[in-house]
Write a protein that holds these residues in place. Structure first.
Motif, PDB file in Angstrom:
ATOM      1  N   GLY A  33      30.067  -5.963 -12.965  1.00 24.24           N
ATOM      2  CA  GLY A  33      31.152  -6.639 -13.404  1.00 24.24           C
ATOM      3  C   GLY A  33      30.853  -7.809 -14.345  1.00 24.24           C
ATOM      4  N   ILE A  34      31.613  -8.626 -14.678  1.00 25.35           N
ATOM      5  CA  ILE A  34      31.519  -9.874 -15.684  1.00 25.35           C
ATOM      6  C   ILE A  34      31.723 -11.151 -14.773  1.00 25.35           C
ATOM      7  CG2 ILE A  34      32.605 -11.010 -17.627  1.00 25.35           C
ATOM      8  CD1 ILE A  34      33.611  -8.211 -18.624  1.00 25.35           C
ATOM      9  N   TYR A  35      30.603 -11.789 -14.873  1.00 25.69           N
ATOM     10  CA  TYR A  35      30.374 -13.162 -14.051  1.00 25.69           C
ATOM     11  C   TYR A  35      30.313 -14.166 -15.204  1.00 25.69           C
ATOM     12  CZ  TYR A  35      28.310 -16.640 -11.152  1.00 25.69           C
ATOM     13  OH  TYR A  35      28.330 -17.623 -10.205  1.00 25.69           O
ATOM     14  N   ASN A  36      31.328 -15.222 -14.981  1.00 26.67           N
ATOM     15  CA  ASN A  36      31.204 -16.563 -16.139  1.00 26.67           C
ATOM     16  C   ASN A  36      30.625 -17.635 -15.226  1.00 26.67           C
ATOM     17  OD1 ASN A  36      31.738 -18.030 -18.312  1.00 26.67           O
ATOM     18  ND2 ASN A  36      33.532 -18.773 -17.157  1.00 26.67           N
ATOM     19  N   ASP A  37      29.826 -18.263 -15.803  1.00 28.50           N
ATOM     20  CA  ASP A  37      29.283 -19.629 -15.129  1.00 28.50           C
ATOM     21  C   ASP A  37      29.207 -20.790 -16.304  1.00 28.50           C
ATOM     22  OD1 ASP A  37      28.627 -21.327 -13.032  1.00 28.50           O
ATOM     23  OD2 ASP A  37      26.450 -20.545 -12.874  1.00 28.50           O
ATOM     24  N   VAL A  38      29.999 -20.502 -17.353  1.00 27.66           N
ATOM     25  CA  VAL A  38      29.542 -21.389 -18.620  1.00 27.66           C
ATOM     26  C   VAL A  38      31.153 -21.812 -18.751  1.00 27.66           C
ATOM     27  CG1 VAL A  38      29.067 -21.600 -20.852  1.00 27.66           C
ATOM     28  CG2 VAL A  38      27.617 -20.174 -19.679  1.00 27.66           C
ATOM     29  N   GLU A  71      36.405 -17.937 -23.245  1.00 30.54           N
ATOM     30  CA  GLU A  71      37.421 -16.730 -23.160  1.00 30.54           C
ATOM     31  C   GLU A  71      36.775 -15.427 -23.259  1.00 30.54           C
ATOM     32  OE1 GLU A  71      41.392 -15.569 -25.319  1.00 30.54           O
ATOM     33  OE2 GLU A  71      40.971 -17.676 -25.129  1.00 30.54           O
ATOM     34  N   VAL A  72      37.358 -14.774 -22.070  1.00 29.40           N
ATOM     35  CA  VAL A  72      36.871 -13.185 -22.058  1.00 29.40           C
ATOM     36  C   VAL A  72      38.154 -12.508 -22.258  1.00 29.40           C
ATOM     37  CG1 VAL A  72      35.637 -11.558 -20.642  1.00 29.40           C
ATOM     38  CG2 VAL A  72      34.833 -14.054 -20.400  1.00 29.40           C
ATOM     39  N   GLU A  73      37.814 -11.624 -23.223  1.00 34.69           N
ATOM     40  CA  GLU A  73      39.017 -10.448 -23.462  1.00 34.69           C
ATOM     41  C   GLU A  73      38.435  -9.150 -23.399  1.00 34.69           C
ATOM     42  OE1 GLU A  73      41.957  -9.569 -27.112  1.00 34.69           O
ATOM     43  OE2 GLU A  73      41.098 -11.611 -27.052  1.00 34.69           O
ATOM     44  N   VAL A  74      39.266  -8.354 -22.542  1.00 32.94           N
ATOM     45  CA  VAL A  74      39.185  -7.106 -21.846  1.00 32.94           C
ATOM     46  C   VAL A  74      39.985  -6.441 -22.877  1.00 32.94           C
ATOM     47  CG1 VAL A  74      38.542  -5.401 -20.246  1.00 32.94           C
ATOM     48  CG2 VAL A  74      37.860  -7.643 -19.994  1.00 32.94           C
ATOM     49  N   ASN A  75      39.481  -5.462 -23.673  1.00 36.39           N
ATOM     50  CA  ASN A  75      40.686  -4.487 -24.477  1.00 36.39           C
ATOM     51  C   ASN A  75      40.542  -2.948 -23.982  1.00 36.39           C
ATOM     52  OD1 ASN A  75      41.937  -6.564 -25.795  1.00 36.39           O
ATOM     53  ND2 ASN A  75      39.965  -6.674 -27.158  1.00 36.39           N
ATOM     54  N   GLY A  76      39.401  -2.387 -23.167  1.00 40.04           N
ATOM     55  CA  GLY A  76      39.607  -1.152 -22.510  1.00 40.04           C
ATOM     56  C   GLY A  76      38.335  -1.052 -22.042  1.00 40.04           C
ATOM     57  N   GLY A  77      38.210   0.237 -21.610  1.00 42.57           N
ATOM     58  CA  GLY A  77      36.788   0.448 -20.884  1.00 42.57           C
ATOM     59  C   GLY A  77      37.117   0.423 -19.214  1.00 42.57           C
ATOM     60  N   THR A  78      35.966   0.539 -18.623  1.00 43.97           N
ATOM     61  CA  THR A  78      35.950   0.670 -17.133  1.00 43.97           C
ATOM     62  C   THR A  78      34.964  -0.536 -16.802  1.00 43.97           C
ATOM     63  OG1 THR A  78      36.571   2.780 -16.959  1.00 43.97           O
ATOM     64  CG2 THR A  78      35.780   1.967 -15.085  1.00 43.97           C
ATOM     65  N   ILE A  79      35.260  -1.223 -15.702  1.00 42.90           N
ATOM     66  CA  ILE A  79      34.311  -2.316 -15.095  1.00 42.90           C
ATOM     67  C   ILE A  79      34.125  -1.965 -13.601  1.00 42.90           C
ATOM     68  CG2 ILE A  79      34.057  -4.762 -14.648  1.00 42.90           C
ATOM     69  CD1 ILE A  79      35.916  -5.372 -17.207  1.00 42.90           C
ATOM     70  N   THR A  80      32.987  -1.781 -13.306  1.00 42.59           N
ATOM     71  CA  THR A  80      32.741  -1.478 -11.843  1.00 42.59           C
ATOM     72  C   THR A  80      31.695  -2.604 -11.116  1.00 42.59           C
ATOM     73  OG1 THR A  80      31.146   0.062 -12.420  1.00 42.59           O
ATOM     74  CG2 THR A  80      33.264   1.143 -11.959  1.00 42.59           C
ATOM     75  N   GLY A  81      31.835  -2.471  -9.891  1.00 44.68           N
ATOM     76  CA  GLY A  81      30.832  -3.525  -9.390  1.00 44.68           C
ATOM     77  C   GLY A  81      31.331  -4.215  -8.169  1.00 44.68           C
ATOM     78  N   LYS A  82      30.737  -5.146  -7.319  1.00 44.92           N
ATOM     79  CA  LYS A  82      31.283  -5.792  -6.410  1.00 44.92           C
ATOM     80  C   LYS A  82      32.448  -6.478  -6.723  1.00 44.92           C
ATOM     81  CE  LYS A  82      30.426  -9.150  -2.838  1.00 44.92           C
ATOM     82  NZ  LYS A  82      29.680 -10.168  -2.000  1.00 44.92           N
ATOM     83  N   HIS A  83      32.342  -7.414  -7.934  1.00 49.81           N
ATOM     84  CA  HIS A  83      33.836  -7.888  -8.452  1.00 49.81           C
ATOM     85  C   HIS A  83      33.976  -7.396 -10.016  1.00 49.81           C
ATOM     86  CE1 HIS A  83      32.347 -10.929  -5.737  1.00 49.81           C
ATOM     87  NE2 HIS A  83      33.573 -10.871  -5.294  1.00 49.81           N
ATOM     88  N   GLY A  84      35.050  -7.269 -10.416  1.00 48.58           N
ATOM     89  CA  GLY A  84      35.436  -6.851 -11.797  1.00 48.58           C
ATOM     90  C   GLY A  84      35.242  -7.969 -12.831  1.00 48.58           C
ATOM     91  N   LEU A  85      35.928  -9.095 -12.533  1.00 49.48           N
ATOM     92  CA  LEU A  85      35.638 -10.431 -13.524  1.00 49.48           C
ATOM     93  C   LEU A  85      35.521 -11.311 -12.219  1.00 49.48           C
ATOM     94  CD1 LEU A  85      38.833  -9.713 -15.746  1.00 49.48           C
ATOM     95  CD2 LEU A  85      36.351  -9.255 -16.201  1.00 49.48           C
ATOM     96  N   VAL A  96      36.622  -8.018  -4.443  1.00 56.60           N
ATOM     97  CA  VAL A  96      37.922  -8.363  -5.197  1.00 56.60           C
ATOM     98  C   VAL A  96      37.791  -8.100  -6.729  1.00 56.60           C
ATOM     99  CG1 VAL A  96      38.964 -10.526  -5.771  1.00 56.60           C
ATOM    100  CG2 VAL A  96      37.903 -10.403  -3.609  1.00 56.60           C
ATOM    101  N   GLY A  97      38.861  -7.594  -7.074  1.00 55.86           N
ATOM    102  CA  GLY A  97      39.125  -7.059  -8.469  1.00 55.86           C
ATOM    103  C   GLY A  97      38.613  -8.356  -9.454  1.00 55.86           C
ATOM    104  N   VAL A  98      39.440  -9.339  -9.319  1.00 50.96           N
ATOM    105  CA  VAL A  98      39.452 -10.759 -10.305  1.00 50.96           C
ATOM    106  C   VAL A  98      39.279 -11.861  -9.304  1.00 50.96           C
ATOM    107  CG1 VAL A  98      40.463 -11.963 -12.059  1.00 50.96           C
ATOM    108  CG2 VAL A  98      40.778  -9.583 -11.955  1.00 50.96           C
ATOM    109  N   GLN A  99      38.395 -12.433  -9.493  1.00 53.74           N
ATOM    110  CA  GLN A  99      37.808 -13.543  -8.365  1.00 53.74           C
ATOM    111  C   GLN A  99      37.927 -14.911  -9.412  1.00 53.74           C
ATOM    112  OE1 GLN A  99      37.540 -13.463  -5.183  1.00 53.74           O
ATOM    113  NE2 GLN A  99      36.617 -15.574  -4.763  1.00 53.74           N
ATOM    114  N   MET A 100      38.692 -15.739  -8.993  1.00 56.67           N
ATOM    115  CA  MET A 100      38.857 -17.276  -9.731  1.00 56.67           C
ATOM    116  C   MET A 100      38.698 -18.375  -8.664  1.00 56.67           C
ATOM    117  SD  MET A 100      39.613 -16.258 -12.615  1.00 56.67           S
ATOM    118  CE  MET A 100      40.558 -15.523 -13.826  1.00 56.67           C
ATOM    119  N   VAL A 101      37.411 -18.882  -8.746  1.00 57.21           N
ATOM    120  CA  VAL A 101      36.998 -19.507  -7.536  1.00 57.21           C
ATOM    121  C   VAL A 101      36.743 -20.905  -7.844  1.00 57.21           C
ATOM    122  CG1 VAL A 101      35.790 -17.760  -6.292  1.00 57.21           C
ATOM    123  CG2 VAL A 101      34.460 -19.230  -7.879  1.00 57.21           C
TER     124      VAL A 101
END
Length: 182
Positions: free
Chosen positions: A1-6, A10-24, A44-49
């Motif tokens: 997935g895509i993990y943000n700690d910064v 802004e992260v924009e997803v316009n297609g493709g497949t995201i797999t893993g424990k979390h997607g975003l 979780v698909g999208v996790q906002m913590v």
């Protein structure tokens, strides 16, 4: 997935497949825009913590065994305009923010599907004017929308609250729940 700690990303997803424990996964102030594509996760698909993690969904599909969208902490803006968020075992969207005015959830389109609750809200401002919120449960103790404690909840416009084999709306403690009369 895509993990943000910064911060301030802004992260924009316009297609493709995201797999893993979390997607975003948003762990710092950021905005995620999901325009198209697929997220399939083991959790979780999208996790906002963290505070100020915002999410906009315009299309695509998020399918998970846990919450398709899980929002925690404070000061989030969530806009569902299209696409599908689906949990196969629990809530499609879980807003658990624990502070009044902590999260603004707006749904004008798209479909939110949960196996227990389509949408679970605890201390969020919820405004649904379009799209669908659905539970696939056959238990009448499960709901399309479960409002545990919300500052405000408005459901109107073209919103479709769908619970064919369960219950529609549980509003336990709302500062104001506005639902138009037929």
């Amino acid at each position: 997935g895509i993990y943000n700690d910064v911060a301030d990303v802004e992260v924009e997803v316009n297609g493709g497949t995201i797999t893993g424990k979390h997607g975003l996964y948003c762990n710092n102030k950021a905005k995620y825009v999901f325009n198209d594509g697929t997220i399939e996760t083991t959790d979780v698909g999208v996790q906002m913590v963290k505070p100020h993690c915002d999410f906009e969904m315009n299309g695509g599909t998020i399918t998970t065994p846990s919450h398709a969208l899980n929002v925690e902490d404070r000061y989030h803006a969530i806009d569902i305009k299209g696409g599908e968020l689906k949990s196969t075992t629990t809530h499609g969207v879980r807003l658990y923010v624990g502070d009044r005015d902590a999260c603004d959830y707006n749904q004008t389109g798209g479909t939110v599907i949960g196996a227990v609750y389509g949408l679970y809200s605890y201390y969020a401002n919820v405004n649904i004017t379009g799209g669908e919120v659905r539970t696939t449960s056959t238990n009448t103790g499960h709901y399309a929308i479960y409002n545990d404690w919300t500052n405000s909840m408005t459901i109107g416009g073209d919103a479709f609250i769908n619970a064919p084999n369960a219950s529609g709306l549980a509003d336990r403690k709302s500062g104001s729940a506005g639902m138009p009369r037929p």
